[in-house]
Design a protein around this motif. Sequence first.
Motif, PDB file in Angstrom:
ATOM      1  N   ARG A 159      -9.791   1.871  -5.128  1.00  0.00           N
ATOM      2  CA  ARG A 159     -10.098   2.458  -6.424  1.00  0.00           C
ATOM      3  C   ARG A 159      -8.996   3.433  -6.858  1.00  0.00           C
ATOM      4  O   ARG A 159      -8.619   3.474  -8.034  1.00  0.00           O
ATOM      5  CB  ARG A 159     -11.445   3.187  -6.360  1.00  0.00           C
ATOM      6  CG  ARG A 159     -11.913   3.750  -7.695  1.00  0.00           C
ATOM      7  CD  ARG A 159     -12.117   2.651  -8.709  1.00  0.00           C
ATOM      8  NE  ARG A 159     -12.342   3.182 -10.054  1.00  0.00           N
ATOM      9  CZ  ARG A 159     -12.225   2.478 -11.159  1.00  0.00           C
ATOM     10  NH1 ARG A 159     -11.878   1.205 -11.093  1.00  0.00           N
ATOM     11  NH2 ARG A 159     -12.454   3.012 -12.340  1.00  0.00           N
ATOM     12  N   ALA A 184     -11.137   8.501 -10.143  1.00  0.00           N
ATOM     13  CA  ALA A 184     -11.529   8.419 -11.563  1.00  0.00           C
ATOM     14  C   ALA A 184     -10.640   9.396 -12.339  1.00  0.00           C
ATOM     15  O   ALA A 184     -11.078  10.476 -12.725  1.00  0.00           O
ATOM     16  CB  ALA A 184     -13.004   8.758 -11.745  1.00  0.00           C
ATOM     17  N   ARG A 189      -3.813   1.831 -13.738  1.00  0.00           N
ATOM     18  CA  ARG A 189      -4.350   1.932 -15.103  1.00  0.00           C
ATOM     19  C   ARG A 189      -3.625   2.985 -15.930  1.00  0.00           C
ATOM     20  O   ARG A 189      -3.266   2.742 -17.092  1.00  0.00           O
ATOM     21  CB  ARG A 189      -5.850   2.261 -15.053  1.00  0.00           C
ATOM     22  CG  ARG A 189      -6.490   2.448 -16.429  1.00  0.00           C
ATOM     23  CD  ARG A 189      -7.935   2.891 -16.308  1.00  0.00           C
ATOM     24  NE  ARG A 189      -8.089   4.235 -15.764  1.00  0.00           N
ATOM     25  CZ  ARG A 189      -7.914   5.358 -16.463  1.00  0.00           C
ATOM     26  NH1 ARG A 189      -7.566   5.316 -17.745  1.00  0.00           N
ATOM     27  NH2 ARG A 189      -8.100   6.537 -15.875  1.00  0.00           N
ATOM     28  N   GLU A 247      -6.803   2.955 -10.265  1.00  0.00           N
ATOM     29  CA  GLU A 247      -6.716   4.005 -11.280  1.00  0.00           C
ATOM     30  C   GLU A 247      -5.263   4.399 -11.538  1.00  0.00           C
ATOM     31  O   GLU A 247      -4.865   4.631 -12.683  1.00  0.00           O
ATOM     32  CB  GLU A 247      -7.519   5.223 -10.830  1.00  0.00           C
ATOM     33  CG  GLU A 247      -8.993   5.128 -11.106  1.00  0.00           C
ATOM     34  CD  GLU A 247      -9.274   5.227 -12.600  1.00  0.00           C
ATOM     35  OE1 GLU A 247      -9.366   6.343 -13.132  1.00  0.00           O
ATOM     36  OE2 GLU A 247      -9.386   4.165 -13.250  1.00  0.00           O
TER      37      GLU A 247
END
Length: 272
Positions: A163, A138, A170, A167
């Motif tokens: 994940r 995150a 992103r 990320e």
Amino acid sequence: MAEKDLKQIVKEKYGQAALRVAGGGSSCCGSAESRGECDPITSNLYEAGETASLPAQAVAASLGCGNPTALAELRIGETVLDLGSGGGIDVLLSARRVGPTGKAYGLDMTDEMLEPARANQRTAGVENVEFLKGEIEAIPLPDSSVDVIISNCVINLSADKDRVLAEAFRVLRPGGRVAVSDVVVRGTVPPAIRRSVELWIGCVAGALEEQEYREKLAKAGFEAIDLEPTRVYHAEDARDFLAGAGLDAEAIAPEVDGKFMSAFVRARKPAG
């Protein structure tokens, strides 16, 4: 083991490593540290000329398996993010490479690592650096905000690598790139190694198989994927960290001969 439990164990172990360095000791990635040794994964990664101008604690706190800043081809003015920045050695080296018009972020989840990293930044007198607290699953940065993501033997520690890579995709700008060092597997690994928490912390048990790594990068949206071996570990390298994890080193070491390697992993976010 649950992802939450594994993350807490990793956090505690790497916090302890930071405290050892603060106390004048050395930092090792793996169980060899308990016998006063550094294992083959983390040793001899940087040229003396690269680290000569860095604070000694930044060098001592290095827990990586490669030297991503030497291979990432960083350019003046770029913004770089180091996932799992530890004592800050790769962040400080990156800041030097991107120059005063660039920026280097370091992301770490442990206060014990962030505190000395910021102290190392002050000692080095480097202004184009910012250390952030957070988890690599995150990332606390906005979309399309960095040009390059580096990491040094950290992605293998995550229990949710999909994940992490999502990320990374992103926060990269279109055309941005991943350039990380990580431990990668070729072939089948004995189940006893995969089950060992100590070897997960030691950067071995959580390593992805080479093709699986490629597939996960592609699933996240990356292209131009390449894995370049930088150091291959053989049976004699494995004996110490297997024994330190309480496994039968003599029996298992031949089974992992040549299967584990440090690799430089490259990929790019499509420019479109």
